[in-house]
Structures are given as C-alpha cells and as structure tokens.
Design an enzyme around this catalytic site. Structure first.
Site, PDB file in Angstrom:
ATOM      1  N   ASN A  43     -13.061 113.399  18.758  1.00  0.00           N
ATOM      2  CA  ASN A  43     -11.678 113.820  19.057  1.00  0.00           C
ATOM      3  C   ASN A  43     -11.672 115.122  19.845  1.00  0.00           C
ATOM      4  OD1 ASN A  43      -9.439 112.047  17.899  1.00  0.00           O
ATOM      5  ND2 ASN A  43     -10.963 112.083  16.240  1.00  0.00           N
ATOM      6  N   ASN A 103      -3.461 117.856  12.425  1.00  0.00           N
ATOM      7  CA  ASN A 103      -4.658 117.105  12.024  1.00  0.00           C
ATOM      8  C   ASN A 103      -4.529 115.667  12.515  1.00  0.00           C
ATOM      9  OD1 ASN A 103      -7.081 116.509  10.542  1.00  0.00           O
ATOM     10  ND2 ASN A 103      -5.827 115.615   8.911  1.00  0.00           N
ATOM     11  N   HIS A 110      -5.667 111.802  11.373  1.00  0.00           N
ATOM     12  CA  HIS A 110      -6.137 111.086  10.182  1.00  0.00           C
ATOM     13  C   HIS A 110      -6.217 109.593  10.500  1.00  0.00           C
ATOM     14  CE1 HIS A 110      -6.739 110.301   5.924  1.00  0.00           C
ATOM     15  NE2 HIS A 110      -5.881 109.298   6.054  1.00  0.00           N
TER      16      HIS A 110
HETATM   17  C1  GRF Z   1     -11.799 110.921  12.688  1.00  0.00           C
HETATM   18  O1  GRF Z   1     -11.771 109.597  12.232  1.00  0.00           O
HETATM   19  C2  GRF Z   1     -10.559 111.646  12.251  1.00  0.00           C
HETATM   20  O2  GRF Z   1      -9.440 110.821  12.167  1.00  0.00           O
HETATM   21  C3  GRF Z   1     -10.930 112.125  10.882  1.00  0.00           C
HETATM   22  O3  GRF Z   1     -12.293 112.476  10.976  1.00  0.00           O
HETATM   23  C4  GRF Z   1     -12.889 111.737  12.030  1.00  0.00           C
HETATM   24  C5  GRF Z   1     -13.487 112.731  12.963  1.00  0.00           C
HETATM   25  O4  GRF Z   1     -14.212 112.103  13.995  1.00  0.00           O
HETATM   26  N1  GRF Z   1     -10.097 113.211  10.447  1.00  0.00           N
HETATM   27  P1  GRF Z   1     -14.724 112.940  15.222  1.00  0.00           P
HETATM   28  O5  GRF Z   1     -15.599 114.062  14.642  1.00  0.00           O
HETATM   29  O6  GRF Z   1     -13.541 113.482  15.962  1.00  0.00           O
HETATM   30  O7  GRF Z   1     -15.534 111.988  16.048  1.00  0.00           O
END
Ligand code: GRF
Length: 206
Positions: free
Chosen positions: A18, A109, A111
């Site tokens: 992300n 955040n 999720h």
């Molecule tokens: C994602 O699935 C997000 O929704 C959750 O933790 C994960 C993080 O993935 N909160 P990344 O580190 O961004 O690849």
C-alpha cells in the site's frame, strides 16, 4: 517561494504494497503530496527498503528501546509533528489515546474487509469461514476503537467458490491499492464532508 506540499507520513510493519501504491500515485502526479517520513516498528520491514529506493526518509523506531507505550508514542508524535496526514499501511500496533488525540482526524487506515464486518486480524479467513459472498476493503479514520472509525471509501470484492485466503487477499489487495490513494486525494483536496459517522464527497456525482 515554493508552495508547501501536503505532508504524509506512512506507518508500516511489513511488505509495504500500500505504501508503494501511494508512492506510485505521487510519482504519477495523481496525488499532490509528499511522503515526509516512513516509520516502521519492525526492523526488517520491506516497506523501509521501498521507501529508501525512492529517496524517502525511512526509519525503524524500536519499541523495545522504550519502557512503555506512552514513551514510544511520545517519540512518534515528535517525529511526526509537521505531518498533515498519518497513513497506517499495515502498521501492526494499536495506537493509544494520546497519539490519536495528537493527530485528531488526521490518521487513516486501510483494512482488508468491508467494515464493520470482520475487524481485527486474519479477516480473509474469517470472511471465508463465515461464508459471506462479498468482502473487500475499507479506508477509514482511526479512532480509539480498533477498525472502528468513520468510513471514507470501500471497495467490494466478490468471494468465489474456489477462493482460499490467499487468492481472496490478492484480489482485495488490488482494490486496496486503488482506494487508498483515492481516499488520500479526497482528504488533500478537502473534498469530504461529515455528518455523524457518515463521510461523503463535497463534489457529488463521481
Ligand atoms: C493490507 O492488507 C492492509 O489492508 C492491512 O495490512 C495489509 C498491509 O499490506 N492493514 P501491505 O504491507 O500494504 O502490503
């Protein structure tokens, strides 16, 4: 005088996909922002490597070098003091009241479920076990209730009969990478209005 960019901090603990989506949006000029700081509570989080590759200040703040959560978060507040928006992106620590108050309305955040269904951890497994036919992802403001703040954007993902947690996570993640930068853009452009828990766009029809 150069115009001040909207300053983001991204808090991470792991892979950082992300974070990468946010970096890519900025580099494609889809987000008028800069990431001033990437902060990890895990030393070998791959997200830190991603940040460094893009020349972004990327720091590991070791929880073990503080005697309690308050002191750790005091140091976080100090590091983040000039930040306009704190984006949690896979940050695996629950934030305390003081930290949340210090950045009131300025922490979001992502999720991997359609909240309020399935807050917490291992949520793709929970969605499969429960037998829901749609899951998805949610960008929300952070308050003291875990995964409980007002919802900014969601994307629904159908659950297929052949799905397992991995395949479902993969398809949800694709949507996360779309809606997280989009939610940040809405905040930067001051395009959100609030009515109780309900968050809507000021600019309707899109
Ligand atoms: C994602 O699935 C997000 O929704 C959750 O933790 C994960 C993080 O993935 N909160 P990344 O580190 O961004 O690849």
């Amino acid at each position: 005088m150069p115009s001040e960019k909207f300053k983001l901090a991204v808090l991470v603990s792991g892979r950082g996909s992300n974070l990468q989506a946010i970096i890519d949006s900025i580099e494609k000029n889809n987000l008028a922002a800069e990431i001033s700081l990437i902060l990890s509570n895990v030393p070998d989080a791959y997200a830190l490597e991603r940040g460094k590759k893009h020349g972004i200040e990327s720091v590991f703040l070791d929880p073990k070098s503080f005697s309690n959560r308050d002191d750790y978060e005091k140091q976080m507040i100090e590091l983040l003091r000039s930040i306009d928006l704190v984006c949690l992106a896979g940050f695996m620590r629950i934030l305390g009241k003081k930290f949340i108050e210090a950045f009131s309305g300025k922490i979001i955040n992502i999720h991997p479920s359609l909240l309020p269904a399935f807050p917490g951890l291992n949520v793709q497994e929970k969605a499969l076990e429960h037998g829901v036919k749609f899951s998805g992802c949610t960008v929300h403001f952070v308050n003291e209730e875990v995964d409980g703040g007002a919802i900014i954007l969601q994307a629904a993902v159908p659950i297929l009969d052949e799905d397992d947690a991995q395949s479902l996570s993969r398809r949800i993640l694709e949507q996360e990478h779309i809606i997280y930068p989009e939610a940040i853009r809405l905040i930067i452009e001051d395009n959100l209005e609030f009515s109780g828990r309900r968050v809507t766009r000021k600019t309707r029809g899109n």
